[in-house]
Motif scaffolding. Sequence first.
Motif, short mmCIF file in Angstrom:
data_model
loop_
_atom_site.label_atom_id
_atom_site.label_comp_id
_atom_site.label_asym_id
_atom_site.label_seq_id
_atom_site.Cartn_x
_atom_site.Cartn_y
_atom_site.Cartn_z
N ASP A 1 0.85 -1.19 0.00
CA ASP A 1 0.00 0.00 0.00
C ASP A 1 0.90 1.25 0.00
O ASP A 1 1.62 1.52 0.96
N ARG A 2 0.84 2.02 -1.07
CA ARG A 2 1.74 3.16 -1.22
C ARG A 2 1.60 4.18 -0.09
O ARG A 2 2.60 4.69 0.43
N LYS B 1 4.07 6.75 4.67
CA LYS B 1 3.94 7.31 6.02
C LYS B 1 4.63 6.45 7.07
O LYS B 1 5.30 6.97 7.98
N MET B 2 4.49 5.13 6.97
CA MET B 2 4.91 4.21 8.04
C MET B 2 6.13 3.37 7.71
O MET B 2 6.78 2.83 8.61
N GLY B 3 6.40 3.21 6.40
CA GLY B 3 7.46 2.30 6.00
C GLY B 3 6.99 0.86 6.06
O GLY B 3 5.91 0.55 6.56
N HIS B 4 7.83 -0.06 5.55
CA HIS B 4 7.45 -1.47 5.59
C HIS B 4 7.88 -2.15 6.89
O HIS B 4 7.52 -3.28 7.16
N THR B 5 8.67 -1.42 7.68
CA THR B 5 9.05 -1.88 9.02
C THR B 5 9.03 -0.64 9.92
O THR B 5 9.37 0.47 9.46
N PRO B 6 8.61 -0.75 11.17
CA PRO B 6 8.41 0.45 11.98
C PRO B 6 9.68 1.13 12.44
O PRO B 6 9.62 2.25 12.95
N SER B 7 10.85 0.48 12.27
CA SER B 7 12.08 1.06 12.81
C SER B 7 13.26 0.79 11.90
O SER B 7 13.38 -0.29 11.31
N ILE B 8 14.15 1.74 11.82
CA ILE B 8 15.41 1.56 11.09
C ILE B 8 16.35 0.67 11.89
O ILE B 8 17.33 0.16 11.36
N ASN C 1 12.22 -3.98 1.45
CA ASN C 1 10.92 -4.59 1.21
C ASN C 1 10.96 -5.55 0.02
O ASN C 1 11.02 -5.13 -1.13
N ASN C 2 10.91 -6.85 0.28
CA ASN C 2 10.83 -7.83 -0.80
C ASN C 2 9.50 -8.57 -0.78
O ASN C 2 9.37 -9.67 -1.31
N ILE C 3 8.49 -7.95 -0.16
CA ILE C 3 7.15 -8.54 -0.10
C ILE C 3 6.27 -8.01 -1.22
O ILE C 3 5.46 -8.73 -1.79
N ALA C 4 6.46 -6.72 -1.54
CA ALA C 4 5.69 -6.14 -2.65
C ALA C 4 6.01 -6.90 -3.93
O ALA C 4 7.09 -7.48 -4.09
N LEU D 1 10.28 3.74 -1.77
CA LEU D 1 9.51 3.18 -0.66
C LEU D 1 9.94 1.75 -0.32
O LEU D 1 9.36 1.12 0.55
N LEU D 2 10.94 1.24 -1.02
CA LEU D 2 11.41 -0.13 -0.77
C LEU D 2 12.52 -0.16 0.28
O LEU D 2 12.73 -1.18 0.94
#
Length: 768
Positions: A413-414, A419-426, A433-436, A446-447
């Motif tokens: 979801d773009r 806004k949130m990233g694919h993980t909540p923390s760096i 992101n290899n799920i998209a 956004l990856l």
Amino acid sequence: MKYFILMWFLLIYYSGFTINPDNDLYSNKSISEVLEKQSFLTSFIEEDQLYLNIPNQLIGKSILFVRYDQSQEFKYMQVVWARLNDKILLKIPRIQSSAGNIIPLNDNPSLRENIMAVFPINKEYSNSMGYCVNITNLVLNQGIEWTPGFSETLKPKLSFLEQVKNLHNEVIIRTKRGLVINQSKVVIPVHFSFCALPELMKPRKFDYRMGFFNEEKNSISHGMKNTKANIIRWRIEKRNKNKKISVPIKPITFILSPEIPEKWRPYVKAGIESWLPAFESAGFKDALVVKEVDSLNYWQTYSVNSSIVHWGDYRNVRGFEDAGGGTVLDIIDLRSGEILKADIHLGATLQKLADMYFLRCAPLDKRAHKYPFPDDLMGELIKSLTAHEAGHAFGIMDNNFGEYSYPFEMMNDRNWLKKMGHTPSIMTYARHNNIAQPKDSIPASLLIQKVGPTDVYYIKWAYTSFPNTVSINAELVELERIIRMQDSIPWYRYNNGNYEVVGPGCTNEVVDNDDPIKSAEMALKNLKRVIALIPKVNYGQTDNARVERLYKKTLELWYHHMRHVLSLVGGYDIHYKAISQGGSIYTPINWEQQEAAIGFLVKNAFNPPYWLVNPEFGYKINYSVYPDKILDYQQRILFELLRPQRMKRLEQMEKINGFEGATGRFLQVLQLGLFDELNQDLEVVEARKQEIQNTFIDKMVWVIKQRREHVNADDKINDYTDYSRGLILEQLIFLKESLEEKLKMEIRKKTIGHWKLCLMTLNEAKKK
């Protein structure tokens, strides 16, 4: 005569190696004024001897003694100068922490202080305002136990002084130190410094629910309790204390080393500055400053007042092309947890960063279809690496932050990703992101992993300052309110997965969300695409090194995804909390998910897809089944499934309604899946599957025969309970009966040897 000596001593000061040219303390002053103004140590070299001047006001006062060398840590301790008759003692005191307890020396509660060195007072250079001692032996020839157990083999004949520098409240000594490292004599640069300690900073108390280092970093383990300790953090204070958001009196400042190539410096700078919004949430505007300089001398590099961003040592070194990783070396005031210096080392090579992205995102980003990557992509990867290491420089640990909480359906979801990233923390090891999927058309920006909402949350808790009008009680209430946000926002939660992977929130190297199975399914689709791309990125190469390297790393990533799914079995969702909060710290993953995970592993780990085990390029680069990395990973997964810790977690679950008999059900479902050929009319059992089946039998037999060696409860971590051993024996009896039944049937010769070998192992175990 005495006046002449003092004049001669001042001439030595003016000679260049002891006086800071920017410090006018010594210019146009009388001898007595110079000595009266001296508030900290000063030093000078005479005839290859190093002398230190100690003013009276420094006797009995704690200061820092630091060593900088080529290791991956700064070595430092708090020391005190003391006088005893005609000698000066250098003592190591135990430290009174502002957390309300004492940090012991060498883990010895009865040791109040230790003496590092004894120096005769040099009467020729001493006077009523201070003392002079010769410390040459201390920095060149003496072995110093910087940490408990630290030692090194010195070669004093190879050691020598190079230079000293007197800075404001700091003396830095540059030496070359002869050592024996890996049985070879080497001479390495070693810098020592004595530094003044600042006024005590107001501390923030350690809380196990928040992922911050304590002042001793990793030397003590708090577990799930709030031991009296302080977190580490910078001293940052508002210029305007009455404003909700204010610029700081002194911002946190980093200097970019000139060794960083110019084209990457904007990305390194941006990586650090990506934390600016987090500090703004804590009430600080422009809290971070990143400086670029054309040159950097030894004194700036090794000053406690400078935090340097280094480029790393591995790049362009033969044999280390794929080595390295970022790290942070810091110096902490153990009294309060104040970070005094934090050097960031961006050690990961460009090849390592590129490979990591290729494996995950090449199917989603065409820029990764050709090596080397374009500068804009490499720059973004360097920015992400820098942001992660900057988090450590601000006090945050590596670990599991908010994993197993993001909704799986939001991974493509773009708006969510923006806004949130694919993980909540760096600070997690979720990577990119290899799920998209390609059809999702997610922008490449956004990856890549970035500073997320959980990072903002942690900085807010650690760095929010409170006016003096706010009582300590009210401050604690507000800090607890921030922590309790974890009750309703699960991605704010922290857990320490270093010791045991208790559940899917404790895994690394994969995108974390609330559905590991679907996540792994999507990742496998992209891995298949990666396999197809590997030969293409090797185009133009005269060897297959890149193909072999990327395929090996693809298998490793496949293994991590299997482990992510595996973590559901005997797994818990984790929420650190006090018992008064209601609910449990550990909530078991529902049994349907656990059983689905076993089924997924049987299908994808123990019967891996053909495209993974037999890529088209495989026959061109392999000539033997050795070494078989896939079998290696399969056996690791099997052993992890059967770990005693997992069995004990399943036993604990059986006490919960709905999980009755969970251990036996787990063993039954696993065994049936591993030996599904017993119920099928197959011509042959694939070679790796034969090894897996025999490995399973060997392991189960070993468990049954495990000798009872431990009585102490804490020593039984790797022991299987008799309850589990009984259930395992029950499954092996069933397996033996199934094998015997199979062998009674007419089966093809290609299979009979394998089944007889399995049965022979079971029969021999019975005899013993």
